[in-house]
Write an enzyme that holds these catalytic residues in place. Structure first.
Site, PDB file in Angstrom:
ATOM      1  N   LEU A 165      73.291  18.315  51.285  1.00  0.00           N
ATOM      2  CA  LEU A 165      73.044  16.895  51.539  1.00  0.00           C
ATOM      3  C   LEU A 165      73.346  16.073  50.287  1.00  0.00           C
ATOM      4  O   LEU A 165      72.775  15.018  50.077  1.00  0.00           O
ATOM      5  CB  LEU A 165      71.585  16.680  51.954  1.00  0.00           C
ATOM      6  CG  LEU A 165      71.203  17.041  53.391  1.00  0.00           C
ATOM      7  CD1 LEU A 165      69.727  16.766  53.640  1.00  0.00           C
ATOM      8  CD2 LEU A 165      72.051  16.275  54.412  1.00  0.00           C
TER       9      LEU A 165
ATOM     10  N   CYS B  30      88.273  26.558  52.512  1.00  0.00           N
ATOM     11  CA  CYS B  30      87.628  27.063  53.731  1.00  0.00           C
ATOM     12  C   CYS B  30      87.249  25.980  54.738  1.00  0.00           C
ATOM     13  O   CYS B  30      87.622  26.069  55.905  1.00  0.00           O
ATOM     14  CB  CYS B  30      86.377  27.840  53.350  1.00  0.00           C
ATOM     15  SG  CYS B  30      86.764  29.164  52.213  1.00  0.00           S
TER      16      CYS B  30
ATOM     17  N   LYS C 157      90.317  24.373  56.411  1.00  0.00           N
ATOM     18  CA  LYS C 157      91.072  25.352  57.211  1.00  0.00           C
ATOM     19  C   LYS C 157      90.280  25.745  58.465  1.00  0.00           C
ATOM     20  O   LYS C 157      90.829  25.785  59.567  1.00  0.00           O
ATOM     21  CB  LYS C 157      91.310  26.580  56.322  1.00  0.00           C
ATOM     22  CG  LYS C 157      91.943  27.766  57.005  1.00  0.00           C
ATOM     23  CD  LYS C 157      92.388  28.801  55.977  1.00  0.00           C
ATOM     24  CE  LYS C 157      91.260  29.693  55.495  1.00  0.00           C
ATOM     25  NZ  LYS C 157      90.899  30.793  56.373  1.00  0.00           N
TER      26      LYS C 157
HETATM   27  C1  UGA Z   1      82.276  27.632  51.872  1.00  0.00           C
HETATM   28  C2  UGA Z   1      80.923  28.025  52.480  1.00  0.00           C
HETATM   29  O1  UGA Z   1      79.873  27.386  51.762  1.00  0.00           O
HETATM   30  C3  UGA Z   1      80.711  29.548  52.439  1.00  0.00           C
HETATM   31  O2  UGA Z   1      79.495  29.889  53.098  1.00  0.00           O
HETATM   32  C4  UGA Z   1      81.874  30.213  53.170  1.00  0.00           C
HETATM   33  O3  UGA Z   1      81.773  31.611  53.164  1.00  0.00           O
HETATM   34  C5  UGA Z   1      83.176  29.813  52.493  1.00  0.00           C
HETATM   35  O4  UGA Z   1      83.318  28.373  52.547  1.00  0.00           O
HETATM   36  C6  UGA Z   1      84.317  30.490  53.225  1.00  0.00           C
HETATM   37  O5  UGA Z   1      84.520  30.190  54.405  1.00  0.00           O
HETATM   38  O6  UGA Z   1      84.918  31.434  52.699  1.00  0.00           O
HETATM   39  P1  UGA Z   1      83.218  27.235  49.408  1.00  0.00           P
HETATM   40  O7  UGA Z   1      84.497  26.805  50.048  1.00  0.00           O
HETATM   41  O8  UGA Z   1      83.283  28.152  48.262  1.00  0.00           O
HETATM   42  O9  UGA Z   1      82.252  27.954  50.503  1.00  0.00           O
HETATM   43  O10 UGA Z   1      82.538  25.885  48.965  1.00  0.00           O
HETATM   44  P2  UGA Z   1      81.087  25.226  48.911  1.00  0.00           P
HETATM   45  O11 UGA Z   1      80.374  25.616  47.684  1.00  0.00           O
HETATM   46  O12 UGA Z   1      80.363  25.390  50.187  1.00  0.00           O
HETATM   47  O13 UGA Z   1      81.528  23.681  48.742  1.00  0.00           O
HETATM   48  C7  UGA Z   1      82.493  23.107  49.631  1.00  0.00           C
HETATM   49  C8  UGA Z   1      82.742  21.647  49.303  1.00  0.00           C
HETATM   50  O14 UGA Z   1      81.638  20.857  49.708  1.00  0.00           O
HETATM   51  C9  UGA Z   1      82.959  21.331  47.819  1.00  0.00           C
HETATM   52  O15 UGA Z   1      84.021  20.407  47.696  1.00  0.00           O
HETATM   53  C10 UGA Z   1      81.644  20.692  47.386  1.00  0.00           C
HETATM   54  O16 UGA Z   1      81.801  19.804  46.306  1.00  0.00           O
HETATM   55  C11 UGA Z   1      81.245  19.975  48.658  1.00  0.00           C
HETATM   56  N1  UGA Z   1      79.804  19.728  48.789  1.00  0.00           N
HETATM   57  C12 UGA Z   1      78.929  20.766  48.911  1.00  0.00           C
HETATM   58  C13 UGA Z   1      79.339  18.422  48.833  1.00  0.00           C
HETATM   59  O17 UGA Z   1      80.111  17.441  48.733  1.00  0.00           O
HETATM   60  N2  UGA Z   1      77.998  18.204  48.992  1.00  0.00           N
HETATM   61  C14 UGA Z   1      77.104  19.221  49.128  1.00  0.00           C
HETATM   62  O18 UGA Z   1      75.884  18.939  49.291  1.00  0.00           O
HETATM   63  C15 UGA Z   1      77.580  20.541  49.083  1.00  0.00           C
END
Ligand code: UGA
Length: 469
Positions: free
Chosen positions: A271, A281, A284
């Site tokens: 959030l 991920c 995609k």
């Molecule tokens: C994501 C999922 O969190 C994993 O559970 C999943 O296994 C993985 O994709 C995958 O499918 O392999 P990831 O892509 O490493 O993991 O990234 P996250 O840490 O989840 O962050 C994703 C994006 O959301 C980032 O750009 C981050 O800055 C953004 N984000 C995250 C926000 O803008 N706000 C948040 O509160 C959380």
């Protein structure tokens, strides 16, 4: 147990090293010779917290090879962890998965019954498809036997993949037979029972509850992965939309998120409002599930809205810059951070890149500083017009505005007071809401976050002008 892992990307490598650490014999096969050479020489081809150290500890029980002759006929489990990139139409490209299935069919000898595990993120039905490719190939070799294929999606965050492997919330498997389920339960037993000694640098979190081992059917397991990623992306887009509204109505999105997250049904994570989600991920997988929806006449409106809203969120930054500076042509804008999130050098679908592209189109001069990814960005995006800076000081020099796009720890502690003096105009747009607003304001900056309310721009601009800033 004897385990073969095919694919040494971040999923295969982290899963393989964790399984070796908890006591299994792991053979990791990858067709990329350079990667295998790198691993065999004690190095790690990807950036992942704790991986190098873990591999050193587990080296006795893991081996790396690019030779399929090393395929172990005694294997209890064969894990497929190869890439499933996006096709033009959003669908997941299964070429690598299907290739690997055919090779397994060529390699398995009569009477060998390993459980084949799909760990790659794949559309519903792929476990069945993998099974039928293997069985057909076996039949062509005169071997008539069924194979057990299980779906076992991963939920690993890049950069925290080892932590998420050792301390998962749940382990999901999709199986057709009790026997295959039992093998996978044995494979993961140390993680389920949490009776392993935590590896160095990856201590077990306090009050960590044992993960749920959730066994279901193949199709549901395959869909769980897409549903989880789409939901997380939607949660972020949701808070981002409320952030935009908060700005209009005079609320603070950090407070709103806190208040919402205290409801246990909602929870506080994912959030954090900002300039939008990125990475390899979420984009995609949301596109892939939209494609599946289209194929089965099922409109996924929320998923579509999540993608659209994320596109718009990236534009918010440019909109705010325009609002503040009017025409951007000829202005110098500094970008702090290029990767899609901190502690990774991954630039895939990074909001920072989308913002730079937009600023280029508007004729702004763009400077960028990111200690981890600058070289990579230069190579990966030759089409962008960016002046890459070696230090934060160089970045701030002559800028009309600076945008924080990735919340690197280092950026929280920069000497903004000093850096502001180098700017033409002290305007800082904090795209991740992580900087200390009052310290920056005291240092003479006009500070803007996402989803916060401020006095009118004109009032502050004129007060800055009065201070001669
Ligand atoms: C994501 C999922 O969190 C994993 O559970 C999943 O296994 C993985 O994709 C995958 O499918 O392999 P990831 O892509 O490493 O993991 O990234 P996250 O840490 O989840 O962050 C994703 C994006 O959301 C980032 O750009 C981050 O800055 C953004 N984000 C995250 C926000 O803008 N706000 C948040 O509160 C959380």
């Amino acid at each position: 147990m004897n385990v073969i892992i095919i694919g040494s990307g971040y999923v295969g490598l982290t899963t393989g090293s964790a399984l070796a650490y908890i006591g299994h014999n792991v053979t990791l096969i990858d067709k990329d010779d350079d990667k295998i050479k790198c691993l065999n020489s004690g190095n790690v081809p990807i950036r992942e917290r704790g991986l190098k150290e873990l591999l050193n500890e587990a080296r006795a029980t893991i081996r790396f090879t690019s030779d399929w002759d090393d395929f172990d006929q005694q294997a209890d489990v064969v894990i497929i962890a190869v890439g499933t990139p996006s096709k033009e139409n959003g669908d997941a490209d299964l070429t690598h998965v299907e290739e690997v299935a055919a090779i397994i069919g060529q390699r398995l000898s009569k009477g060998a019954y390993p459980v084949i595990v799909n760990k790659s993120t794949v559309p519903v039905g792929t476990a069945r498809r993998v099974g039928s490719i293997i069985e057909q190939t076996l039949r062509r070799r005169g071997i008539f036997q069924n194979v057990h294929v299980a779906s076992n999606p991963e939920f690993l965050r890049e950069g925290e993949a080892l932590f998420d492997t050792f301390y998962p919330d749940r382990i999901v498997i999709g199986v057709e037979s009790q026997a295959a389920g039992d093998v996978l339960r044995r494979l993961y037993q140390p993680l389920i029972a949490q009776d392993f000694i935590p590896p160095q640098g990856l201590p077990r979190p306090e009050r960590f509850a044992e993960p749920t081992f959730f066994s279901t059917d193949q199709a549901s397991a395959e869909l769980i992965k897409y549903a989880a990623n789409a939901f997380l992306a939607m949660k972020i887009s949701f808070i981002n939309e409320f952030a935009n509204l908060a700005e209009k109505v005079g609320a603070d999105i950090a407070e709103v998120a806190k208040g919402m997250g205290l409801d246990k049904r909602i929870g506080p994570r994912y959030l954090q409002a900002g300039i939008g989600w990125g990475g390899s991920c979420f984009g995609k997988d949301t596109r892939a599930i939209l494609h599946t929806g289209r194929q089965y006449d099922c409109e996924m409106r929320l998923v579509q809205a999540t993608i659209d809203s994320n596109e718009r969120q990236r534009e918010q930054v440019v909109r705010k810059l325009k609002e503040h500076m009017k025409a951007l042509r000829g202005r110098t804008i500094g970008i702090l951070g290029l990767s899609f999130k901190p502690n990774t050098d991954d630039l895939r679908d990074s909001p920072a890149i989308a913002i730079i592209r937009h600023l280029n189109e508007l004729g702004a001069h763009v400077k960028a500083y990111d200690p981890m990814t600058m070289r990579k960005c230069q190579d990966a995006h030759p089409e962008l017009f960016v002046e890459y800076c070696e230090t934060a000081e160089d970045l701030f020099e002559n800028c009309h505005a600076v945008v924080l796009a990735t919340e690197l720890e280092e950026f929280r502690h920069l000497p903004y007071d000093k850096l502001g003096k180098k700017m033409k105009r002290r305007f800082l747009l904090d795209g991740r809401n992580v900087l200390d607003e009052s310290a920056l304001t005291q240092a003479g900056f006009i500070y803007r976050g996402i989803g916060r309310c401020y006095e009118s721009w004109e009032e502050e601009s004129s007060s800055q002008a009065a201070q001669g800033l």
